[in-house]
Motif scaffolding. Structure first.
Motif, mmCIF file in Angstrom:
data_model
loop_
_atom_site.group_PDB
_atom_site.id
_atom_site.type_symbol
_atom_site.label_atom_id
_atom_site.label_comp_id
_atom_site.label_asym_id
_atom_site.label_seq_id
_atom_site.Cartn_x
_atom_site.Cartn_y
_atom_site.Cartn_z
ATOM 1 N N ILE A 96 16.375 -35.644 -39.416
ATOM 2 C CA ILE A 96 16.447 -37.012 -39.941
ATOM 3 C C ILE A 96 17.276 -37.034 -41.226
ATOM 4 O O ILE A 96 18.122 -37.905 -41.421
ATOM 5 C CB ILE A 96 15.039 -37.566 -40.201
ATOM 6 C CG1 ILE A 96 14.188 -37.469 -38.936
ATOM 7 C CG2 ILE A 96 15.093 -38.998 -40.698
ATOM 8 C CD1 ILE A 96 12.731 -37.804 -39.164
ATOM 9 N N TRP A 97 17.035 -36.046 -42.096
ATOM 10 C CA TRP A 97 17.750 -35.987 -43.371
ATOM 11 C C TRP A 97 19.237 -35.739 -43.160
ATOM 12 O O TRP A 97 20.075 -36.293 -43.884
ATOM 13 C CB TRP A 97 17.153 -34.902 -44.251
ATOM 14 C CG TRP A 97 17.926 -34.652 -45.496
ATOM 15 C CD1 TRP A 97 18.754 -33.602 -45.774
ATOM 16 C CD2 TRP A 97 17.983 -35.501 -46.656
ATOM 17 N NE1 TRP A 97 19.305 -33.728 -47.017
ATOM 18 C CE2 TRP A 97 18.846 -34.891 -47.588
ATOM 19 C CE3 TRP A 97 17.377 -36.716 -46.993
ATOM 20 C CZ2 TRP A 97 19.113 -35.444 -48.820
ATOM 21 C CZ3 TRP A 97 17.653 -37.267 -48.224
ATOM 22 C CH2 TRP A 97 18.509 -36.633 -49.126
ATOM 23 N N PRO A 120 17.435 -47.193 -45.541
ATOM 24 C CA PRO A 120 16.639 -45.984 -45.288
ATOM 25 C C PRO A 120 15.590 -46.162 -44.196
ATOM 26 O O PRO A 120 15.203 -45.181 -43.550
ATOM 27 C CB PRO A 120 15.983 -45.714 -46.650
ATOM 28 C CG PRO A 120 16.889 -46.346 -47.640
ATOM 29 C CD PRO A 120 17.454 -47.566 -46.959
ATOM 30 N N LEU A 121 15.131 -47.388 -43.974
ATOM 31 C CA LEU A 121 14.136 -47.624 -42.928
ATOM 32 C C LEU A 121 14.689 -47.350 -41.536
ATOM 33 O O LEU A 121 13.927 -47.150 -40.591
ATOM 34 C CB LEU A 121 13.622 -49.073 -43.001
ATOM 35 C CG LEU A 121 12.915 -49.478 -44.293
ATOM 36 C CD1 LEU A 121 12.398 -50.908 -44.187
ATOM 37 C CD2 LEU A 121 11.767 -48.539 -44.600
ATOM 38 N N TYR A 122 16.010 -47.348 -41.416
ATOM 39 C CA TYR A 122 16.613 -47.048 -40.115
ATOM 40 C C TYR A 122 16.379 -45.586 -39.731
ATOM 41 O O TYR A 122 16.302 -45.254 -38.547
ATOM 42 C CB TYR A 122 18.111 -47.339 -40.170
ATOM 43 C CG TYR A 122 18.848 -47.036 -38.893
ATOM 44 C CD1 TYR A 122 18.815 -47.913 -37.812
ATOM 45 C CD2 TYR A 122 19.582 -45.862 -38.764
ATOM 46 C CE1 TYR A 122 19.487 -47.632 -36.643
ATOM 47 C CE2 TYR A 122 20.268 -45.567 -37.596
ATOM 48 C CZ TYR A 122 20.212 -46.455 -36.540
ATOM 49 O OH TYR A 122 20.874 -46.164 -35.361
ATOM 50 N N PHE A 123 16.264 -44.713 -40.725
ATOM 51 C CA PHE A 123 16.047 -43.288 -40.462
ATOM 52 C C PHE A 123 14.584 -42.891 -40.645
ATOM 53 O O PHE A 123 14.049 -42.129 -39.842
ATOM 54 C CB PHE A 123 16.931 -42.452 -41.387
ATOM 55 C CG PHE A 123 18.396 -42.690 -41.192
ATOM 56 C CD1 PHE A 123 19.100 -42.020 -40.213
ATOM 57 C CD2 PHE A 123 19.083 -43.597 -41.985
ATOM 58 C CE1 PHE A 123 20.454 -42.239 -40.030
ATOM 59 C CE2 PHE A 123 20.436 -43.823 -41.814
ATOM 60 C CZ PHE A 123 21.121 -43.140 -40.824
ATOM 61 N N PHE A 124 13.963 -43.369 -41.697
ATOM 62 C CA PHE A 124 12.584 -42.999 -41.994
ATOM 63 C C PHE A 124 11.662 -44.117 -41.514
ATOM 64 O O PHE A 124 11.235 -44.981 -42.285
ATOM 65 C CB PHE A 124 12.418 -42.753 -43.495
ATOM 66 C CG PHE A 124 13.287 -41.652 -44.010
ATOM 67 C CD1 PHE A 124 12.869 -40.331 -43.958
ATOM 68 C CD2 PHE A 124 14.542 -41.936 -44.524
ATOM 69 C CE1 PHE A 124 13.682 -39.308 -44.422
ATOM 70 C CE2 PHE A 124 15.369 -40.919 -44.996
ATOM 71 C CZ PHE A 124 14.934 -39.609 -44.942
ATOM 72 N N ASN A 125 11.373 -44.088 -40.241
ATOM 73 C CA ASN A 125 10.545 -45.136 -39.650
ATOM 74 C C ASN A 125 9.480 -44.527 -38.750
ATOM 75 O O ASN A 125 9.329 -43.299 -38.667
ATOM 76 C CB ASN A 125 11.415 -46.123 -38.859
ATOM 77 C CG ASN A 125 12.318 -45.424 -37.859
ATOM 78 O OD1 ASN A 125 11.861 -44.606 -37.068
ATOM 79 N ND2 ASN A 125 13.615 -45.724 -37.888
ATOM 80 N N GLU A 126 8.763 -45.382 -38.073
ATOM 81 C CA GLU A 126 7.649 -44.941 -37.235
ATOM 82 C C GLU A 126 8.113 -44.063 -36.077
ATOM 83 O O GLU A 126 7.444 -43.086 -35.720
ATOM 84 C CB GLU A 126 6.902 -46.178 -36.716
ATOM 85 C CG GLU A 126 5.631 -45.883 -35.967
ATOM 86 C CD GLU A 126 4.884 -47.145 -35.587
ATOM 87 O OE1 GLU A 126 3.848 -47.038 -34.898
ATOM 88 O OE2 GLU A 126 5.331 -48.248 -35.972
ATOM 89 N N ASP A 127 9.238 -44.392 -35.498
ATOM 90 C CA ASP A 127 9.721 -43.629 -34.341
ATOM 91 C C ASP A 127 10.169 -42.227 -34.730
ATOM 92 O O ASP A 127 9.903 -41.261 -34.015
ATOM 93 C CB ASP A 127 10.874 -44.373 -33.667
ATOM 94 C CG ASP A 127 10.412 -45.654 -32.997
ATOM 95 O OD1 ASP A 127 9.235 -45.705 -32.593
ATOM 96 O OD2 ASP A 127 11.217 -46.599 -32.897
#
Length: 302
Positions: free
Chosen positions: A73-74, A114-121
């Motif tokens: 993710i990072w 950032p929510l596009y990468f660090f999200n629930e999915d």
């Protein structure tokens, strides 16, 4: 007591109870695994502030890449980062000063939310078999009618009307099987509801709350700037630099003239003055020599 023991030892009921307990343990273990990694993420990122992000970015990058839970993710998120680049400029007093490329891009910003990468999915759902956990209530509910109709079919197959004694015994066994079949449905639906409630509570406590904290932390550390806005800022800064260069080019002739005049005044004029002074001295000496020669000739005549 015997009836209760018979109910507990019934195979369909045991299957439903076993599936319920094992599914609950599996759900708890996976949510605990996610909570452990999310809390480690929170504990690490809370040590950073937005103002010192430029200086400690390498520390963040190394930790993220070494953590298998968030490394992928990072890596994707890092490609969207925009750093506050600076250029070194020598001032008139020969000191080096740093000037930002863009006046609005400060610290480290991202062109994507950032929510596009660090999200629930990405942080929860993709880390384990989340669909399996969500399917367990449906499976438990499906066990109810499955084993109910199976018990009914078996009970109908055991009815024997050959004699009066066998008819009474088979009917009595049939009624007991019907009771067991109904109880299987009750236990299956009840276990499904209990599992669903436990799963929602665990998910909210172990996954949802840490996820919200991570999203707040990443949103505060990395401000979002659209790619279009950043390109506009670069265009604006480029135009300002071009204007400065144009002004500099237009001032070059006058600067060269001033420099030539100053150089001439500083070097050539004193040289010419010395040359003229030398010529004057030479002329004076020649005149004195001529005068002296005339005087000697007159003295010899008389």
């Amino acid at each position: 007591m015997n009836f209760f023991a018979r109910i507990i030892t019934d195979v369909p009921i045991l299957i439903v109870i076993t599936v319920f307990i094992s599914s609950t343990i599996y759900c708890f273990s996976k949510y605990s695994y996610a909570a452990k990694n999310l809390n480690n993420f929170i504990a690490f990122m809370t040590n950073f502030r937005k103002n010192d992000l430029n200086f400690r970015f390498k520390e963040i990058d190394e930790w993220m890449l070494s953590n298998p839970y968030v490394s992928s993710i990072w890596t994707e998120f890092r490609n969207t980062l925009v750093f506050s680049e600076s250029i070194a400029i020598h001032s008139e007093d020969k000191k080096v000063k740093y000037h930002d490329v863009s006046s609005t891009v400060q610290n480290i910003q991202t062109t994507t939310d950032p929510l596009y990468f660090f999200n629930e999915d990405t942080l929860i759902v993709s880390k384990f078999n989340f669909k399996m956990i969500q399917t367990i209530p449906t499976i438990l509910t499906g066990f109810g009618p499955l084993f109910t109709f199976l018990n009914i079919a078996i009970a109908f197959g055991r009815i024997d009307f050959s004699t009066q004694q066998k008819t009474i015994e088979s009917v009595s066994s049939f009624m007991l099987s019907m009771q067991t079949a109904a109880l299987v449905s009750v236990i299956a639906v009840g276990s499904s509801l209990i599992y669903l409630m436990i799963e929602r509570i665990l998910y909210n406590k172990y996954c949802k709350l840490p996820l919200h904290k991570i999203q707040d932390i990443m949103g505060n550390l990395f401000a979002n700037i659209s790619a279009e806005k950043f390109l506009f800022e670069l265009l604006r800064e480029t135009k300002l630099q071009n204007n400065s260069n144009a002004n500099l080019v237009s001032e070059i002739p006058s600067q060269l003239k001033n420099a030539f005049t100053a150089s001439t005044s500083a070097n050539l004029v004193p040289y010419l003055e010395n040359l003229i002074f030398g010529l004057n001295q030479l002329n004076k000496q020649m005149k004195e020599s001529i005068e002296k020669q005339k005087t000697d000739v007159v003295d010899e005549l008389f």
